[in-house]
Design an enzyme around this catalytic site. Structure first.
Site, mmCIF file in Angstrom:
data_model
loop_
_atom_site.group_PDB
_atom_site.id
_atom_site.type_symbol
_atom_site.label_atom_id
_atom_site.label_comp_id
_atom_site.label_asym_id
_atom_site.label_seq_id
_atom_site.Cartn_x
_atom_site.Cartn_y
_atom_site.Cartn_z
ATOM 1 N N LEU A 44 15.356 1.861 -8.560
ATOM 2 C CA LEU A 44 14.134 2.887 -8.644
ATOM 3 C C LEU A 44 13.333 2.709 -7.114
ATOM 4 C CD1 LEU A 44 12.780 2.203 -12.052
ATOM 5 C CD2 LEU A 44 14.021 4.048 -11.338
ATOM 6 N N ARG A 46 12.041 -0.249 -3.771
ATOM 7 C CA ARG A 46 11.747 -1.599 -3.296
ATOM 8 C C ARG A 46 10.293 -1.674 -2.648
ATOM 9 N NH1 ARG A 46 15.750 -2.536 1.551
ATOM 10 N NH2 ARG A 46 14.652 -4.476 1.421
ATOM 11 N N GLY A 47 9.714 -2.840 -2.867
ATOM 12 C CA GLY A 47 8.429 -3.251 -2.122
ATOM 13 C C GLY A 47 8.645 -4.352 -1.164
ATOM 14 N N VAL A 52 13.318 -2.929 -7.427
ATOM 15 C CA VAL A 52 13.079 -2.559 -8.854
ATOM 16 C C VAL A 52 14.003 -1.814 -9.319
ATOM 17 C CG1 VAL A 52 11.371 -1.425 -10.557
ATOM 18 C CG2 VAL A 52 10.536 -2.794 -8.375
ATOM 19 N N ASP A 155 -4.662 -4.876 -5.655
ATOM 20 C CA ASP A 155 -3.697 -3.943 -5.177
ATOM 21 C C ASP A 155 -3.647 -2.611 -5.749
ATOM 22 O OD1 ASP A 155 -1.925 -3.172 -3.176
ATOM 23 O OD2 ASP A 155 -0.235 -3.935 -4.075
#
Length: 360
Positions: A44, A46-47, A52, A155
């Site tokens: 789905l 990426r961070g 994810v 955040d």
């Protein structure tokens, strides 16, 4: 001379009044689930700290979201897990279902409820005036709940607010930067995403509190009603404060700095300049005027304040006139009398008091 510490106007004593195991995440023992029970389907996103995936639980066929954490300090992983466990079941908080560990990489993965999210960049362009009020009220329920449990999100931004437009449901996600609030404690200012960082972070004031989240919410509100994403568009953390000062004024910034005895980084001397406070009305144009009302501007003005202690709390925000149509609709749906514009919160009772500054 050190800066003057401040104390949250609400929920300041939540953690000191609870057993140590509630907030002492370093001592938390993680209960690991079975990784074999989950199958990944597709990536789905990426961070900075994770990747994810959409997946499903094989024993039940239930859709889930799997967040595979990148190698970070164990302390940070424990903090995120403890916070998610403490907040489980809270209104509009993403539900942590399980924690598993990849046997080969030893990487932890967090298993969450699945949310059918709409891309905010497309969704926000389609929202009506009422929709904006509705979803921000739902977000405030999540913020008041986490604050009432002694937790700052740190955040808040559109990417971390999942909206299922069909079900009209909202979830506040990504608790990786969240932290327990303890009065008078100094915190890391390297949190939040640039466009949503409160002035306290940008001037390196470490004794901040839940009100940081309310600045970020104000930035979201401004971007939604003015159709300007992001509203404060700084090129770096220094320029970010300049962008804020061009709207809120430099005199007001210097008053804030003086009030808390904050030492401003000398780099600001060359770039801040002098700017008058701008009226919110100047941001209205033909494309956004249907979203901007006097009560929206009044609400925005009470969130985007330099002084964190002056910002509305989440519970105060829910009682603002801006949300009257939402509260009235809730009341009609529940068949109850209209709650005179006061947002009912599912949190602990508000410990509201006047803003306190030690030694002021």
């Amino acid at each position: 001379m050190p800066p003057i510490p401040s104390r949250a106007r609400v929920y300041a004593e939540v953690n000191p009044s609870r057993p140590r195991e509630y907030w002492d995440y370093e001592a938390h023992m993680i209960e690991w689930g079975q990784i074999d029970d989950y199958q990944l389907v597709r990536k789905l996103g990426r961070g900075k700290y994770s990747e994810v995936f959409e997946g499903f639980k094989m024993s039940t066929d239930e859709k889930v979201v799997v967040k595979i954490l990148k190698p970070v300090k164990k302390k940070k992983i424990k903090r995120e897990i403890k916070i998610l466990e403490n907040l489980r079941g809270g209104t509009n908080i993403i539900t942590l279902l399980d924690v598993v560990k990849d046997p080969i990489s030893r990487t932890p993965a967090l298993i969450f409820e699945h949310v059918n999210n709409s891309d905010f960049k497309q969704l926000y362009q389609t929202l009506s005036d009422y929709d904006i009020r509705y979803y921000l009220y739902e977000l405030l329920k999540a913020l008041d709940f986490c604050h009432s449990q002694g937790i700052m999100h740190r955040d808040v931004k559109p990417h971390n607010v999942m909206i299922d437009a069909e079900k009209r449901e909202l979830r506040l996600i990504d608790w990786g930067l969240a932290e327990f609030y303890h009065p008078r404690q100094d915190y890391n200012v390297r949190v939040a995403s640039r466009y949503f960082k409160g002035p306290e972070l940008l001037v390196d004031y470490q004794c901040y509190d839940y009100s940081l989240d309310m600045w970020s919410l104000g930035c979201m509100l401004a971007s939604m009603i003015f159709r300007k994403e992001p509203f404060f568009h700084g090129h770096d953390n220094y320029d970010q404060l300049v962008r804020i000062a061009k709207v809120l004024g430099t005199d007001e910034l210097y008053e804030y700095i003086a009030r808390y005895h904050i030492d401003l980084d000398p780099r600001f001397n060359d770039i801040l300049g002098r700017h008058s406070r701008k009226r919110w009305e100047r941001f209205i144009h033909a494309e956004n005027q249907h979203l901007v009302t006097p009560e929206a501007l009044d609400f925005l003005d009470k969130l985007l304040r330099y002084d964190h202690a002056e910002r509305l709390t989440a519970q105060e925000a829910m009682g603002h006139e801006y949300f009257r149509p939402v509260v009235e609709a809730h009341a009609r749906a529940n068949g109850t009398e209209q709650a005179d514009g006061q947002g009912a919160s599912n949190s602990a009772s508000s410990q509201s008091s006047d803003a306190k500054i030690d030694g002021a």
